[in-house]
Write an enzyme that holds these catalytic residues in place. Structure first.
Site, mmCIF file in Angstrom:
data_model
loop_
_atom_site.group_PDB
_atom_site.id
_atom_site.type_symbol
_atom_site.label_atom_id
_atom_site.label_comp_id
_atom_site.label_asym_id
_atom_site.label_seq_id
_atom_site.Cartn_x
_atom_site.Cartn_y
_atom_site.Cartn_z
ATOM 1 N N ASP A 107 0.712 -2.358 -4.521
ATOM 2 C CA ASP A 107 -0.465 -2.925 -3.848
ATOM 3 C C ASP A 107 -1.457 -3.424 -4.889
ATOM 4 O O ASP A 107 -1.486 -2.918 -6.016
ATOM 5 C CB ASP A 107 -1.219 -1.856 -3.047
ATOM 6 C CG ASP A 107 -0.369 -1.186 -2.009
ATOM 7 O OD1 ASP A 107 0.642 -1.769 -1.606
ATOM 8 O OD2 ASP A 107 -0.741 -0.063 -1.618
HETATM 9 N N1 URA Z 1 2.663 3.415 -2.045
HETATM 10 C C1 URA Z 1 1.543 2.751 -1.726
HETATM 11 O O1 URA Z 1 0.841 3.112 -0.801
HETATM 12 N N2 URA Z 1 1.201 1.690 -2.480
HETATM 13 C C2 URA Z 1 1.913 1.250 -3.538
HETATM 14 O O2 URA Z 1 1.529 0.271 -4.199
HETATM 15 C C3 URA Z 1 3.081 1.948 -3.849
HETATM 16 C C4 URA Z 1 3.441 3.028 -3.090
#
Ligand code: URA
Length: 241
Positions: A107
């Site tokens: 993310d």
């Molecule tokens: N889990 C999440 O919530 N975000 C990420 O970027 C990776 C794993």
């Protein structure tokens, strides 16, 4: 596999140096050598390892794989607005064929270890459930841990909003009142954040610190930095061989 001869114009355009039509101009200008001698034509069939452009060997002519320390705020995309992870790499890499792509995504608000590769087999090995390459995340939570989380996460029964099957068992190592490391054996959209939402908490900071047995720490990469690897060597490091 033995290196195969290809047309000079194809090699250079697939490595992102420029359009095929530019290569003829570079040949005529004497900027390209093959095995130490001036190239004759853009259509000449050559081994990429013997080509030099302006006196330099070609940039990763036989595949490109890297481990990148993704900074907070960077987006794993080629097209979206804002700060893209690709801004941290040479622009030429965006023109490569086969394309350099990230192995899964983190993310925008997650930092940490991200592999990018143009090797489809490596991408598959790192993501396919069959190979079970774990991913470890360091988590900071808004609320202190209550004590039930480790067992619930390990049970393989935690359901996430909108999903039709429970999460695979995951290992939680509590490192503080509201911090923990979590080892996952699958990758779903926003998985860590959604797992803690399902447990009644909220993730305030998230970093991927390890893939398989290879830790980001051991590579010593600062945010925004990367290191290139041969793809088979990286796989060995990830699985611990
Ligand atoms: N889990 C999440 O919530 N975000 C990420 O970027 C990776 C794993």
């Amino acid at each position: 596999m033995a290196e195969k001869k290809e047309r000079l114009e194809k090699i250079l355009s697939n490595l992102g140096y420029g359009a095929r039509k530019d290569v003829g101009y570079w040949v005529r200008s004497g900027w390209i050598t093959v095995d130490g001698k001036p190239a004759k034509a853009a259509s000449q069939k050559v081994l990429a390892s013997q080509v030099m452009l302006e006196g330099k060997p070609l940039d990763h002519p036989h595949g490109l794989t890297l481990v990148y320390h993704k900074p907070l705020g960077a987006v794993c995309s080629r097209k979206e607005d804002g700060r893209l992870i690709y801004a941290d790499f040479p622009e030429r890499w965006l023109g490569r064929k086969p394309a350099l792509s990230s192995v899964g995504r983190l993310d925008k608000e997650t930092s940490g270890m991200l592999v990018l590769t143009d090797d489809g087999a490596l991408n598959h090995q790192l993501t396919s459930p069959k190979h079970d390459i774990s991913k470890t995340y360091a988590i900071t939570l808004a609320e202190p841990l209550k004590g039930h989380e480790t067992e619930k996460l390990a049970s393989g029964t935690l359901m996430l909003d909108a999903d039709d099957r429970p999460c695979k068992a995951a290992e939680l190592e509590v490192t503080g009142e509201n911090t923990a490391n979590l080892v996952l054996h699958e990758g779903r959209y926003h998985q860590v954040r959604r797992m803690f939402a399902a447990l009644g908490n909220h993730v305030t900071a998230l970093e991927r610190i390890q893939i398989g047995v290879l830790s980001l720490d051991s590579l010593g990469l600062e945010a925004g930095e990367y290191q290139t690897f041969e793809s088979d060597k990286l796989l060995q490091m990830v699985v611990g061989l």
